[in-house]
Design a protein around this motif. Sequence first.
Motif, PDB file in Angstrom:
ATOM      1  N   GLU A  64       0.836  -1.203   0.000  1.00 51.14           N
ATOM      2  CA  GLU A  64       0.000   0.000   0.000  1.00 51.14           C
ATOM      3  C   GLU A  64       0.875   1.258   0.000  1.00 51.14           C
ATOM      4  O   GLU A  64       0.570   2.228  -0.698  1.00 51.14           O
ATOM      5  CB  GLU A  64      -0.933   0.009   1.205  1.00 51.14           C
ATOM      6  N   LEU A  65       1.982   1.232   0.750  1.00 48.33           N
ATOM      7  CA  LEU A  65       2.919   2.355   0.740  1.00 48.33           C
ATOM      8  C   LEU A  65       3.483   2.550  -0.656  1.00 48.33           C
ATOM      9  O   LEU A  65       3.631   3.682  -1.118  1.00 48.33           O
ATOM     10  CB  LEU A  65       4.051   2.122   1.742  1.00 48.33           C
ATOM     11  N   ARG A  66       3.764   1.464  -1.353  1.00 43.36           N
ATOM     12  CA  ARG A  66       4.263   1.558  -2.721  1.00 43.36           C
ATOM     13  C   ARG A  66       3.229   2.237  -3.616  1.00 43.36           C
ATOM     14  O   ARG A  66       3.567   3.092  -4.429  1.00 43.36           O
ATOM     15  CB  ARG A  66       4.591   0.163  -3.254  1.00 43.36           C
ATOM     16  N   ASP A  67       1.946   1.896  -3.454  1.00 42.36           N
ATOM     17  CA  ASP A  67       0.891   2.536  -4.240  1.00 42.36           C
ATOM     18  C   ASP A  67       0.776   4.019  -3.914  1.00 42.36           C
ATOM     19  O   ASP A  67       0.622   4.859  -4.807  1.00 42.36           O
ATOM     20  CB  ASP A  67      -0.453   1.846  -3.999  1.00 42.36           C
ATOM     21  N   VAL A  68       0.868   4.358  -2.624  1.00 38.81           N
ATOM     22  CA  VAL A  68       0.812   5.760  -2.196  1.00 38.81           C
ATOM     23  C   VAL A  68       1.989   6.529  -2.789  1.00 38.81           C
ATOM     24  O   VAL A  68       1.826   7.623  -3.337  1.00 38.81           O
ATOM     25  CB  VAL A  68       0.803   5.863  -0.650  1.00 38.81           C
ATOM     26  N   LEU A  69       3.186   5.944  -2.704  1.00 36.27           N
ATOM     27  CA  LEU A  69       4.375   6.603  -3.248  1.00 36.27           C
ATOM     28  C   LEU A  69       4.279   6.772  -4.762  1.00 36.27           C
ATOM     29  O   LEU A  69       4.689   7.795  -5.302  1.00 36.27           O
ATOM     30  CB  LEU A  69       5.630   5.806  -2.909  1.00 36.27           C
ATOM     31  N   PHE A  70       3.738   5.759  -5.441  1.00 37.38           N
ATOM     32  CA  PHE A  70       3.621   5.844  -6.897  1.00 37.38           C
ATOM     33  C   PHE A  70       2.692   6.990  -7.293  1.00 37.38           C
ATOM     34  O   PHE A  70       2.997   7.757  -8.203  1.00 37.38           O
ATOM     35  CB  PHE A  70       3.124   4.528  -7.476  1.00 37.38           C
ATOM     36  N   ARG A  71       1.564   7.116  -6.593  1.00 36.32           N
ATOM     37  CA  ARG A  71       0.649   8.220  -6.891  1.00 36.32           C
ATOM     38  C   ARG A  71       1.313   9.570  -6.620  1.00 36.32           C
ATOM     39  O   ARG A  71       1.153  10.522  -7.394  1.00 36.32           O
ATOM     40  CB  ARG A  71      -0.643   8.069  -6.086  1.00 36.32           C
ATOM     41  N   LYS A  72       2.081   9.662  -5.535  1.00 39.22           N
ATOM     42  CA  LYS A  72       2.791  10.911  -5.237  1.00 39.22           C
ATOM     43  C   LYS A  72       3.914  11.162  -6.246  1.00 39.22           C
ATOM     44  O   LYS A  72       4.178  12.306  -6.613  1.00 39.22           O
ATOM     45  CB  LYS A  72       3.335  10.892  -3.811  1.00 39.22           C
ATOM     46  N   TYR A  73       4.563  10.098  -6.693  1.00 40.72           N
ATOM     47  CA  TYR A  73       5.625  10.234  -7.695  1.00 40.72           C
ATOM     48  C   TYR A  73       5.063  10.821  -8.988  1.00 40.72           C
ATOM     49  O   TYR A  73       5.696  11.676  -9.619  1.00 40.72           O
ATOM     50  CB  TYR A  73       6.283   8.875  -7.948  1.00 40.72           C
ATOM     51  N   GLN A  74       3.868  10.386  -9.362  1.00 43.75           N
ATOM     52  CA  GLN A  74       3.260  10.905 -10.583  1.00 43.75           C
ATOM     53  C   GLN A  74       2.968  12.401 -10.475  1.00 43.75           C
ATOM     54  O   GLN A  74       2.949  13.098 -11.490  1.00 43.75           O
ATOM     55  CB  GLN A  74       1.953  10.157 -10.886  1.00 43.75           C
ATOM     56  N   ARG A  75       2.761  12.876  -9.264  1.00 41.49           N
ATOM     57  CA  ARG A  75       2.512  14.302  -9.039  1.00 41.49           C
ATOM     58  C   ARG A  75       3.784  15.038  -8.592  1.00 41.49           C
ATOM     59  O   ARG A  75       3.704  16.174  -8.098  1.00 41.49           O
ATOM     60  CB  ARG A  75       1.415  14.475  -7.978  1.00 41.49           C
ATOM     61  N   ARG A  76       4.928  14.365  -8.690  1.00 41.50           N
ATOM     62  CA  ARG A  76       6.237  14.920  -8.316  1.00 41.50           C
ATOM     63  C   ARG A  76       6.333  15.266  -6.839  1.00 41.50           C
ATOM     64  O   ARG A  76       6.961  16.252  -6.441  1.00 41.50           O
ATOM     65  CB  ARG A  76       6.581  16.129  -9.166  1.00 41.50           C
ATOM     66  N   ARG A  77       5.697  14.452  -6.014  1.00 42.79           N
ATOM     67  CA  ARG A  77       5.753  14.635  -4.562  1.00 42.79           C
ATOM     68  C   ARG A  77       6.634  13.577  -3.901  1.00 42.79           C
ATOM     69  O   ARG A  77       6.827  13.614  -2.695  1.00 42.79           O
ATOM     70  CB  ARG A  77       4.350  14.562  -3.960  1.00 42.79           C
ATOM     71  N   ALA A  78       7.132  12.625  -4.679  1.00 40.92           N
ATOM     72  CA  ALA A  78       8.039  11.585  -4.180  1.00 40.92           C
ATOM     73  C   ALA A  78       9.098  11.351  -5.251  1.00 40.92           C
ATOM     74  O   ALA A  78       8.863  11.604  -6.440  1.00 40.92           O
ATOM     75  CB  ALA A  78       7.280  10.300  -3.887  1.00 40.92           C
ATOM     76  N   THR A  79      10.245  10.842  -4.835  1.00 49.41           N
ATOM     77  CA  THR A  79      11.337  10.634  -5.793  1.00 49.41           C
ATOM     78  C   THR A  79      11.308   9.227  -6.370  1.00 49.41           C
ATOM     79  O   THR A  79      10.775   8.294  -5.767  1.00 49.41           O
ATOM     80  CB  THR A  79      12.700  10.863  -5.120  1.00 49.41           C
ATOM     81  N   HIS A  80      11.886   9.114  -7.539  1.00 51.39           N
ATOM     82  CA  HIS A  80      11.982   7.815  -8.206  1.00 51.39           C
ATOM     83  C   HIS A  80      12.854   6.858  -7.393  1.00 51.39           C
ATOM     84  O   HIS A  80      12.577   5.660  -7.324  1.00 51.39           O
ATOM     85  CB  HIS A  80      12.552   8.007  -9.612  1.00 51.39           C
TER      86      HIS A  80
END
Length: 85
Positions: free
Chosen positions: A53-69
């Motif tokens: 679930e954390l991976r899904d949350v991070l992926f959604r934030k990554y798409q909005r440039r709120r998390a790093t690759h």
Amino acid sequence: MRNEHSWKEITADGDKREVRASKFGGKWRIQSRLKGEEFWTYYDQPLIEDLRELRDVLFRKYQRRRATHEELIALEAWIKRLENT
């Protein structure tokens, strides 16, 4: 810099559960509690479902440039290591 993510879910018993994940100093810290509990439960070895679930949350934030690759890749590698053991 502290990196925090949180989400809420309903357990199989119908209870509300809140999960927080924070990264500080390159290390993840996962905690959760059920609605009505006063104290948080901290995990040395988090549940694989919470990491997914954390991976899904991070992926959604990554798409909005709120998390790093790099965070996303490192978390996916951690999940793979746990699934292979």
